[in-house]
Design a protein around this motif. Structure first.
Motif, short mmCIF file in Angstrom:
data_model
loop_
_atom_site.label_atom_id
_atom_site.label_comp_id
_atom_site.label_asym_id
_atom_site.label_seq_id
_atom_site.Cartn_x
_atom_site.Cartn_y
_atom_site.Cartn_z
N GLU A 90 0.83 -1.21 0.00
CA GLU A 90 0.00 0.00 0.00
C GLU A 90 0.86 1.25 0.00
O GLU A 90 0.55 2.23 -0.69
CB GLU A 90 -0.94 0.00 1.21
N SER A 94 0.67 3.78 -2.98
CA SER A 94 0.29 5.18 -2.78
C SER A 94 1.41 6.11 -3.23
O SER A 94 1.15 7.19 -3.78
CB SER A 94 -0.08 5.44 -1.32
N ASN A 98 0.78 8.88 -5.97
CA ASN A 98 1.03 10.28 -5.59
C ASN A 98 1.94 10.97 -6.61
O ASN A 98 1.82 12.17 -6.82
CB ASN A 98 1.66 10.37 -4.19
N ILE A 124 -6.64 2.62 -2.05
CA ILE A 124 -5.53 3.44 -2.57
C ILE A 124 -5.80 4.91 -2.31
O ILE A 124 -4.91 5.65 -1.86
CB ILE A 124 -5.31 3.17 -4.08
N LYS A 127 -4.95 6.28 1.03
CA LYS A 127 -3.51 6.45 1.31
C LYS A 127 -2.89 7.64 0.58
O LYS A 127 -1.77 8.03 0.90
CB LYS A 127 -2.75 5.18 0.90
N LEU A 128 -3.59 8.20 -0.37
CA LEU A 128 -3.04 9.30 -1.17
C LEU A 128 -3.15 10.63 -0.42
O LEU A 128 -3.99 10.80 0.47
CB LEU A 128 -3.78 9.42 -2.50
#
Length: 163
Positions: A90, A94, A98, A124, A127-128
């Motif tokens: 993850e 991410s 990003n 996802i 987590k961005l």
């Protein structure tokens, strides 16, 4: 005289009868004692057999308990390793998204949502960075952006309830 003789005969019969009764009682008493010995022996054998089987079962039970604990420990270790792997993936995912251009990320997300992987896209997005999510949402299809927005709202509401 006859009466004396009758008395004498009756006395001898009674005396013999009492001897027979006495010997019969002695014999019965002996038989009862033998039967008692046999029963005590049988009981002791069965008690010993029971104790041996009880020890066997306790040994098996403790072995099962040890194995159960080993399996639980192994399961916990595997779960921890899996969590670490998930976090690493993850984190890497991410990081990639990003750094990606929002239009390209949105196209990928639209494709993934079309394949039914909306939960993966949602994970996802969580987590961005917030600024990247805003940029990506601009390029998502309206239905997909709507679904993800609702999921984010529900996630935030559930998060607040837990706190």
């Amino acid at each position: 005289m006859i009466s004396k003789l009758c008395i004498l005969i009756l006395m001898s019969v009674f005396l013999n009868a009492s001897e027979e009764t006495s010997s019969s009682l002695t014999r019965q008493k002996y038989e009862v004692m033998e039967l008692k010995k046999e029963l005590n022996s049988f009981y002791k054998d069965k008690e010993q057999e029971y104790q041996e089987r009880k020890k066997e079962l306790e040994g098996i039970l403790s072995q099962i308990e040890k194995e159960k604990n080993q399996i639980k420990d192994l399961h916990d270790k595997n779960l921890e390793i899996l969590q670490d792997i998930k976090l690493a993936v993850e984190s890497k995912t991410s990081k990639i998204y990003n750094q990606m251009k929002p239009k390209i990320a949105a196209d990928i997300f639209n494709q993934m949502i079309g394949e039914g992987k909306i939960d993966d896209v949602f994970d996802i997005i969580l987590k961005l960075k917030e600024s990247n999510v805003t940029q990506i949402m601009k390029f998502l299809s309206v239905p997909n952006a709507s679904i993800l927005t609702q999921m984010l709202e529900n996630f935030n509401i559930n998060k607040e309830k837990k706190e």
